[in-house]
Design a protein around this motif. Structure first.
Motif, PDB file in Angstrom:
ATOM      1  N   ASP A  46      15.633   8.198  -8.036  1.00 29.62           N
ATOM      2  CA  ASP A  46      16.712   6.638  -7.597  1.00 29.62           C
ATOM      3  C   ASP A  46      16.906   6.704  -6.158  1.00 29.62           C
ATOM      4  O   ASP A  46      16.615   8.468  -5.934  1.00 29.62           O
ATOM      5  CB  ASP A  46      18.166   7.493  -7.887  1.00 29.62           C
ATOM      6  N   ARG A  61      14.846  -5.428  -1.816  1.00 31.35           N
ATOM      7  CA  ARG A  61      14.145  -6.600  -2.789  1.00 31.35           C
ATOM      8  C   ARG A  61      12.624  -6.277  -1.696  1.00 31.35           C
ATOM      9  O   ARG A  61      11.903  -6.106  -2.856  1.00 31.35           O
ATOM     10  CB  ARG A  61      13.483  -7.869  -2.477  1.00 31.35           C
ATOM     11  N   ARG A  97       6.537  -1.590  -6.724  1.00 33.20           N
ATOM     12  CA  ARG A  97       5.832  -1.815  -7.972  1.00 33.20           C
ATOM     13  C   ARG A  97       3.917  -2.253  -8.154  1.00 33.20           C
ATOM     14  O   ARG A  97       2.958  -1.844  -8.580  1.00 33.20           O
ATOM     15  CB  ARG A  97       6.284  -3.592  -8.597  1.00 33.20           C
ATOM     16  N   GLU A 153       9.266  -0.074 -14.095  1.00 27.18           N
ATOM     17  CA  GLU A 153      10.598  -0.215 -14.229  1.00 27.18           C
ATOM     18  C   GLU A 153      11.193   0.094 -12.879  1.00 27.18           C
ATOM     19  O   GLU A 153      11.038   0.929 -12.313  1.00 27.18           O
ATOM     20  CB  GLU A 153      10.575   1.171 -15.302  1.00 27.18           C
ATOM     21  N   PHE A 198      15.193  -0.977 -11.117  1.00 26.16           N
ATOM     22  CA  PHE A 198      15.780  -1.466 -11.445  1.00 26.16           C
ATOM     23  C   PHE A 198      16.630  -1.294  -9.722  1.00 26.16           C
ATOM     24  O   PHE A 198      16.200  -0.920  -9.360  1.00 26.16           O
ATOM     25  CB  PHE A 198      17.310  -1.375 -12.151  1.00 26.16           C
ATOM     26  N   GLY A 256      21.921  -5.968  -8.491  1.00 25.57           N
ATOM     27  CA  GLY A 256      21.721  -8.101 -10.113  1.00 25.57           C
ATOM     28  C   GLY A 256      21.056  -7.227 -10.875  1.00 25.57           C
ATOM     29  O   GLY A 256      21.269  -8.217 -11.813  1.00 25.57           O
ATOM     30  N   ASP A 257      21.336  -6.076 -10.864  1.00 26.06           N
ATOM     31  CA  ASP A 257      20.530  -5.382 -12.105  1.00 26.06           C
ATOM     32  C   ASP A 257      21.912  -4.447 -12.969  1.00 26.06           C
ATOM     33  O   ASP A 257      22.603  -3.574 -11.862  1.00 26.06           O
ATOM     34  CB  ASP A 257      19.811  -4.591 -12.343  1.00 26.06           C
ATOM     35  N   ALA A 258      22.297  -4.081 -14.220  1.00 23.21           N
ATOM     36  CA  ALA A 258      23.752  -3.534 -14.052  1.00 23.21           C
ATOM     37  C   ALA A 258      23.522  -2.387 -14.006  1.00 23.21           C
ATOM     38  O   ALA A 258      22.623  -1.629 -14.957  1.00 23.21           O
ATOM     39  CB  ALA A 258      23.715  -4.084 -15.917  1.00 23.21           C
ATOM     40  N   HIS A 276      23.072  -0.879 -10.882  1.00 23.91           N
ATOM     41  CA  HIS A 276      22.434  -0.523 -10.125  1.00 23.91           C
ATOM     42  C   HIS A 276      22.320  -1.274  -8.961  1.00 23.91           C
ATOM     43  O   HIS A 276      21.572  -1.763  -7.892  1.00 23.91           O
ATOM     44  CB  HIS A 276      20.792  -0.248 -10.302  1.00 23.91           C
ATOM     45  N   SER A 277      24.491  -1.744  -8.326  1.00 17.75           N
ATOM     46  CA  SER A 277      24.814  -2.588  -7.875  1.00 17.75           C
ATOM     47  C   SER A 277      24.353  -1.497  -6.344  1.00 17.75           C
ATOM     48  O   SER A 277      24.023  -2.073  -5.472  1.00 17.75           O
ATOM     49  CB  SER A 277      26.077  -2.896  -7.590  1.00 17.75           C
ATOM     50  N   HIS A 286      16.429   2.538  -8.508  1.00 19.92           N
ATOM     51  CA  HIS A 286      15.679   2.526  -9.355  1.00 19.92           C
ATOM     52  C   HIS A 286      14.145   2.840  -9.937  1.00 19.92           C
ATOM     53  O   HIS A 286      13.610   1.019 -10.142  1.00 19.92           O
ATOM     54  CB  HIS A 286      15.797   2.917 -11.067  1.00 19.92           C
ATOM     55  N   CYS A 287      13.350   3.358  -9.693  1.00 14.30           N
ATOM     56  CA  CYS A 287      11.637   3.517  -9.585  1.00 14.30           C
ATOM     57  C   CYS A 287      10.878   4.189 -11.001  1.00 14.30           C
ATOM     58  O   CYS A 287      11.339   5.437 -11.026  1.00 14.30           O
ATOM     59  CB  CYS A 287      11.637   3.042  -8.281  1.00 14.30           C
TER      60      CYS A 287
END
Length: 335
Positions: free
Chosen positions: A289, A305, A312, A318, A320, A323-325, A327-328, A332-333
């Motif tokens: 993280d 972004r 990726r 994976e 986050f 915009g992801d619950a 993880h504001s 997380h990679c």
């Protein structure tokens, strides 16, 4: 010091002549002793359902060698998990479907010139994944022996051309990575961790964001331990308690490349430590993280972004972030 050197030094006295012929069920107790001792001395990656790549392919070939026919597609799906459980049960191991140190020790098979079968294919596939190109034909001929010796020399092992416990372990841990160097993306697990430990652009938090105290499982401690050839640790308040885990080498490569190839500076808040969901890849040494990118906090103007896209690109499956619950304020990679 290279991982292979550590393993070789630890087991130089445990190198009897070992049975190398198939079928695998004829493996001698001497071979299993050396394999088990090798597994105990230096961490093997834990591979399980959902994982992909060369280690999965090698496991699938080895399962087939042991009589558990498995498609070698590099994807650890339900079929592979079922066969791992069957193998573990037959070997008196906990049937959890995870290929960790104890399962690796029972699964690997010594191969050398003249050997043939799926175990040879597993070794050839690993050699190729490490940058030593050979045909994956299941026949251990002169070319495979030549590349094995080249790998062993690079890994700091006795270059005898025989793939026994220490060479298997070095192959799985990419200790003789033929892509070593060049932008910091190659090297052993320890080499990559040393790069991160000493990289001013990869800030490793030396505390826990929760405020709880466990110095041995901070992000920095995880990397320092890995650089020294030791396993990383999870936190006592986590779902798994305090456990030793091996940090995923592809994750470490990605972390290095985020700086060396993408130019990001970032702060890592957690790797194996901390409290996460019960099935989190953090607990398997496969996730990190971050909360700061190029001096700006995630969720407050940082290029989250771009960073997520880079993760990726470097193999994270994976990712986050804002915009992801949940993880504001952090990314997380996971691999």
């Amino acid at each position: 010091m290279k991982r292979g050197v550590l393993a070789a030094a630890a087991f130089a006295a445990l190198a009897p002549t070992l049975l190398t012929t198939a079928p695998v069920h004829a493996a001698t107790p001497a071979f299993e002793l050396v394999a088990v001792q090798a597994a105990a001395a230096q961490g093997w990656p834990t591979v399980n359902r959902g994982d992909k790549g060369a280690d999965v392919t090698a496991i699938q070939y080895l399962l087939s060698q042991h009589g558990y026919a498995t498609d070698a597609d590099g994807i650890f799906g339900p079929g592979s998990e079922t066969n791992v459980k069957k193998f573990q049960s037959a070997k008196g191991l906990a049937s959890d479907g995870d290929v960790g140190p104890k399962t690796w020790a029972k699964l690997i098979v010594q191969v050398k010139e003249g050997s043939s079968g799926n175990a040879v294919k597993a070794a050839q596939f690993q050699l190729t994944a490490n940058g030593y190109g050979v045909d994956v034909d299941g026949k251990f001929g002169p070319d495979t022996e030549k590349e094995t010796k080249a790998f062993q020399r690079k890994a700091g092992l006795d270059a005898d051309g025989i793939i026994g416990p220490n060479t298997w372990q070095a192959l799985v841990n990419n200790a003789g990575d033929g892509n070593n160097g060049g932008g910091g993306g190659g090297g052993t697990r320890a080499d990559l961790a040393k790069h991160l430990r000493d990289d001013p652009d990869a800030v490793l938090l030396n505390s826990h964001v929760s405020g709880r105290d466990h110095a041995a499982s901070t992000a920095r401690a995880n990397i320092v331990d890995t650089a020294a050839g030791r396993p990383a640790k999870t936190s006592p308040w986590s779902d798994v308690g305090v456990e030793d885990v091996t940090l995923n080498i592809n994750m470490l490569r990605g972390m290095v490349k985020l700086d060396t190839e993408k130019g990001y500076s970032y702060r890592v808040t957690a790797i194996a430590g901390g409290d996460h969901s019960s099935t989190s890849r953090h607990y398997r040494g496969r996730a990190f993280d971050i909360d700061t990118i190029n001096g700006r906090r995630v969720g407050s103007g940082a290029d989250h972004r771009g960073f997520m896209a880079a993760c990726r690109q470097f193999g994270a499956t994976e990712v986050f972030g804002p915009g992801d619950a949940g993880h504001s304020t952090h990314i997380h990679c996971a691999w």
